[in-house]
Scaffold this motif. Structure first.
Motif, PDB file in Angstrom:
ATOM      1  N   ARG A  16      34.352  23.987  12.015  1.00 54.25           N
ATOM      2  CA  ARG A  16      35.770  23.701  11.288  1.00 54.25           C
ATOM      3  C   ARG A  16      36.507  25.025  10.525  1.00 54.25           C
ATOM      4  O   ARG A  16      37.279  25.336  11.281  1.00 54.25           O
ATOM      5  CB  ARG A  16      35.246  22.573  10.099  1.00 54.25           C
ATOM      6  N   ASP A  17      35.860  25.553   9.605  1.00 51.63           N
ATOM      7  CA  ASP A  17      36.834  26.757   8.987  1.00 51.63           C
ATOM      8  C   ASP A  17      36.631  27.765  10.122  1.00 51.63           C
ATOM      9  O   ASP A  17      37.803  28.566  10.387  1.00 51.63           O
ATOM     10  CB  ASP A  17      36.133  27.392   8.041  1.00 51.63           C
ATOM     11  N   PHE A  74      35.643  16.514   8.438  1.00 57.74           N
ATOM     12  CA  PHE A  74      36.588  17.319   7.371  1.00 57.74           C
ATOM     13  C   PHE A  74      37.753  16.719   7.482  1.00 57.74           C
ATOM     14  O   PHE A  74      38.241  16.341   8.561  1.00 57.74           O
ATOM     15  CB  PHE A  74      36.659  18.808   7.672  1.00 57.74           C
ATOM     16  N   VAL A 104      39.191  17.693   1.691  1.00 59.93           N
ATOM     17  CA  VAL A 104      39.814  18.921   1.178  1.00 59.93           C
ATOM     18  C   VAL A 104      40.659  18.330  -0.035  1.00 59.93           C
ATOM     19  O   VAL A 104      41.682  17.434   0.384  1.00 59.93           O
ATOM     20  CB  VAL A 104      40.381  19.907   1.921  1.00 59.93           C
ATOM     21  N   ASP A 144      35.760  19.355  -1.151  1.00 60.34           N
ATOM     22  CA  ASP A 144      36.130  20.729  -1.060  1.00 60.34           C
ATOM     23  C   ASP A 144      37.292  20.897  -2.185  1.00 60.34           C
ATOM     24  O   ASP A 144      38.249  20.504  -1.774  1.00 60.34           O
ATOM     25  CB  ASP A 144      36.393  21.311   0.251  1.00 60.34           C
ATOM     26  N   GLU A 146      40.005  22.781  -3.287  1.00 60.29           N
ATOM     27  CA  GLU A 146      40.648  23.758  -2.592  1.00 60.29           C
ATOM     28  C   GLU A 146      41.257  24.843  -3.562  1.00 60.29           C
ATOM     29  O   GLU A 146      41.652  24.180  -4.753  1.00 60.29           O
ATOM     30  CB  GLU A 146      41.679  23.452  -1.617  1.00 60.29           C
ATOM     31  N   CYS A 177      35.858  26.143  -4.151  1.00 57.07           N
ATOM     32  CA  CYS A 177      36.211  26.818  -2.821  1.00 57.07           C
ATOM     33  C   CYS A 177      37.251  27.905  -3.639  1.00 57.07           C
ATOM     34  O   CYS A 177      37.931  27.968  -4.615  1.00 57.07           O
ATOM     35  CB  CYS A 177      37.167  26.035  -2.083  1.00 57.07           C
ATOM     36  N   THR A 179      39.286  29.733  -2.021  1.00 58.67           N
ATOM     37  CA  THR A 179      40.367  29.348  -0.792  1.00 58.67           C
ATOM     38  C   THR A 179      40.971  30.906  -0.197  1.00 58.67           C
ATOM     39  O   THR A 179      41.088  31.358   0.905  1.00 58.67           O
ATOM     40  CB  THR A 179      41.324  28.315  -1.026  1.00 58.67           C
ATOM     41  N   HIS A 208      32.146  27.576  -1.536  1.00 54.81           N
ATOM     42  CA  HIS A 208      32.787  28.048  -0.175  1.00 54.81           C
ATOM     43  C   HIS A 208      33.633  29.144  -0.263  1.00 54.81           C
ATOM     44  O   HIS A 208      34.557  29.149  -1.261  1.00 54.81           O
ATOM     45  CB  HIS A 208      33.704  26.767   0.121  1.00 54.81           C
ATOM     46  N   HIS A 210      35.563  32.760   0.650  1.00 62.90           N
ATOM     47  CA  HIS A 210      36.228  33.384   1.802  1.00 62.90           C
ATOM     48  C   HIS A 210      36.206  35.070   1.346  1.00 62.90           C
ATOM     49  O   HIS A 210      35.819  35.400   0.275  1.00 62.90           O
ATOM     50  CB  HIS A 210      37.663  33.244   1.992  1.00 62.90           C
TER      51      HIS A 210
HETATM   52  C1  LIG Z   1      38.481  23.985   2.170  1.00 61.15           C
HETATM   53  C2  LIG Z   1      38.717  25.246   2.605  1.00 61.15           C
HETATM   54  O1  LIG Z   1      38.256  25.767   3.762  1.00 61.15           O
HETATM   55  C3  LIG Z   1      38.826  26.497   1.457  1.00 61.15           C
HETATM   56  O2  LIG Z   1      39.174  25.981   0.549  1.00 61.15           O
HETATM   57  O3  LIG Z   1      38.871  27.644   1.932  1.00 61.15           O
END
Ligand SMILES: CC(=O)C(=O)O
Ligand SMILES: CC(=O)SCCNC(=O)CCNC(=O)[C@H](O)C(C)(C)COP(=O)(O)OP(=O)(O)OC[C@H]1O[C@@H](n2cnc3c(N)ncnc32)[C@H](O)[C@@H]1OP(=O)(O)O
Length: 540
Positions: A16-17, A74, A104, A144, A146, A177, A179, A208, A210
């Motif tokens: 997904r991501d 998702f 989300v 999630d 966000e 997240c 995000t 979650h 990044h």
């Molecule tokens: C849900 C998601 O992928 C994010 O918030 O980064």
């Protein structure tokens, strides 16, 4: 006394991501193959994509694709202005063959105002109605949140209200997240602690993260330390922009570092962990990209050393320079020979290839100095294992001269063919002595190196049949110092019908000459290998 450990849940969002990664586009067949890898490895949740968003994901969710992991669909929370039962997006999620739905939801009031264009309360109502609809369909619900960390910094009460609404409506997991990926580990720790203090238990919280500041793994681990019990991430860290938290780094850390391993257990057994290097490489293979050599735990350089001082200590006790045993993650120790190496590097590498030589043998000193001199002139033996082995065997024990090239010539011609089309043709002539008999072969090729390769392998007399399954797999050219003094290094990867692969090297001021050296080494290595003289270790 053994302490019982808490369960940590691993959630994979590669499909997904990971699908939001620039340059990555999975087909349904790709997704089926990857879901199988993830499921077999032992992740608890496999998020497969966004049914209803595109035909691939819709088709993928027509069947359940995991045997033991929970298969997760998702999608966004229901839109404001329609009821949950009338929202087509929500209907696609509910109708998908998933075990769980991950919604989300906006949790930053700035996004609610700008991106959704609704009121804060309307957004809370969408979260509540969506989670309840998933629950009513007997699927596990998770949310999630966000932009949770940025939202919390801007308006903690509202971010918490979003998380709390999801939890109170029955979400099994409320996932915090990062995000935009800019949050720092200390902030993650502090904010997670505040969320738990506000009444959402850690056993219902996920992270979650990044990787926009290169800290997605650190942020995920900080969140675990602060109390969350679900970690989201992807294989090899793929994902939007700079990627997601890399599960291939997180899983071994959780399993092998006492700070985590003493407190937590995951669904991944010690035996499965030994497959993680293979999993990472298999995934790169599916993506058709080269594995990252310096990837933590699984990269080919993760347990490699060129440095003589390190190699010497490693030979005495591996733990001197290894933070975990390479076998625990299915990787291996590599002691490389180069101009940075001492006797210990050479002895280790020779032993691995089945070549015995005493430490005080003067031929070993001679080999080391030849390698160092050659490296100074452009050779790179750490990437050309077969050429190193040929050189070592020749200097230490001697090597049969299978054939002797007396001359070669190469010509490139641009001309019109019979159809009047302009064509560039490469032609090569190679003269070889095999058992005293001179053979001359002529060949045309796509380019001069190809023509030479074909001509060289056209007639090697009694060795001809032996090299029938030899193929060139890769060809790398590097100009080592610019200007008129430039010299060229050519690395060639070969393989044969047994699945073995090996690299050879050639260096010269002339690219054709450098290529020819590497070609000859490749054939000699193959002949040596056929006689079981080569301690082949290249097929990794
Ligand atoms: C849900 C998601 O992928 C994010 O918030 O980064
Ligand atoms: C942080 C993340 O990674 S979230 C995941 C992001 N992933 C994706 O977006 C990939 C899949 N997305 C898509 O294929 C499309 O965006 C679709 C099919 C979901 C929606 O397409 P469209 O209906 O054409 O909408 P579009 O993409 O232009 O805009 C998104 C819409 O969703 C709304 N929206 C965004 N998040 C949410 C949410 N959590 N809850 C409800 N609505 C939301 C936006 O306000 C916008 O509405 P608008 O069209 O009224 O302005």
């Amino acid at each position: 006394m053994t302490m019982s450990r808490e369960r940590l849940y691993l959630f994979d969002t590669t499909l997904r991501d990971g699908q939001q990664t620039p340059g990555i586009d999975f087909s349904v067949e790709d997704k089926i193959a990857i879901a199988k890898l993830l499921d077999e490895f032992g992740f608890d949740y496999v998020e497969g994509g966004y049914p209803g968003a595109n035909p691939t994901d819709t088709a993928f969710f027509r069947e359940k694709r995991t045997a033991r992991a929970k298969f997760v669909a998702f999608g966004m929370t229901k839109r404001v202005g329609v009821s949950a039962s009338n929202d087509p997006g929500l209907a696609a999620l509910v109708q998908s063959k998933s075990d769980a739905i991950c919604f989300v939801a906006k949790s930053w009031d700035y996004h609610v105002r700008v991106a959704l264009g609704c009121t804060n309360d309307e957004n809370l109502e969408s979260i509540k109605a969506s989670v309840e609809a998933a629950g009513a369909s007997a699927k596990e619900a998770m949310v999630d949140c966000e932009h949770f960390f940025d939202g919390f910094k801007a308006n903690p009460d509202y971010a918490l209200a979003c998380a709390k609404t999801a939890y109170d409506a029955g979400a099994r997991w409320v996932v915090l997240c990062d995000t935009n990926g800019g949050t720092q580990p200390s902030e993650v720790r502090l904010i997670v602690e505040k969320v738990i203090a506000a009444g959402i238990p850690g056993e219902h919280l996920g992270i979650h993260a990044h990787d926009d500041t290169g800290q997605a793994v650190a942020n995920s681990l900080a969140a675990v330390e602060a109390g969350v019990r679900q970690v989201q991430g992807t294989l090899n860290g793929i994902g939007e922009r700079c990627g997601n938290a890399n599960l291939i780094s997180i899983v071994p850390t959780l399993a092998l570092k006492p700070a985590f391993a003493d407190r937590f257990e995951t669904g991944i057994s010690a035996e499965a962990l030994t497959g993680i290097s293979r999993l990472s490489r298999a995934f790169d293979e599916l993506l058709n990209r080269a594995p990252e050599a310096q990837a933590p735990y699984v990269g080919s350089s993760a347990f490699a050393t060129k440095a003589g001082i390190h190699a010497s200590a490693l030979a005495k006790e591996p733990a001197t320079y290894e933070h975990v045993p390479p076998e625990s993650v299915g990787n291996r120790r590599r002691v490389m020979v180069s101009d940075q190496g001492g006797k210990a590097n050479f002895l280790a590498e020779l032993k691995r290839r089945g070549i015995d030589v005493p430490k005080d043998d003067h031929r070993l000193d001679a080999l080391i100095s030849v390698v160092k001199e050659r490296e100074a002139s452009g050779y790179a033996y750490e990437g050309a294992d077969a050429s190193f082995e040929l050189l070592a065997r020749k200097m230490l024990h001697g090597l049969p001269e299978f054939f002797h090239v007396t001359s070669f010539r190469c010509m490139i011609e641009r001309r019109f063919d019979a159809n009047g089309q302009l064509k560039t043709v490469s032609e090569a002539v190679v003269k070889v002595l095999v058992e005293g008999e001179e053979k001359m072969s002529v060949a045309e090729g796509h380019g001069p190196v190809n023509a030479l390769d074909i001509a060289l392998r056209k007639d090697l007399g009694r060795y001809q049949n032996e090299i029938a399954d030899l193929e060139l797999a890769d060809f790398k050219v590097r100009i080592l110092n610019g200007g008129t003094e430039a010299i060229t290094r050519v690395l060639i990867e070969s393989h044969d019908g047994t699945g073995a692969r090996w690299w050879t090297v050639g260096v010269s001021e002339n690219i054709i000459d450098a290529s020819f050296q590497a070609l000859m080494d490749s054939i000699i290595y193959k002949l040596m290998k056929n006689r079981e003289m080569a301690g082949l270790v290249a097929a990794e």
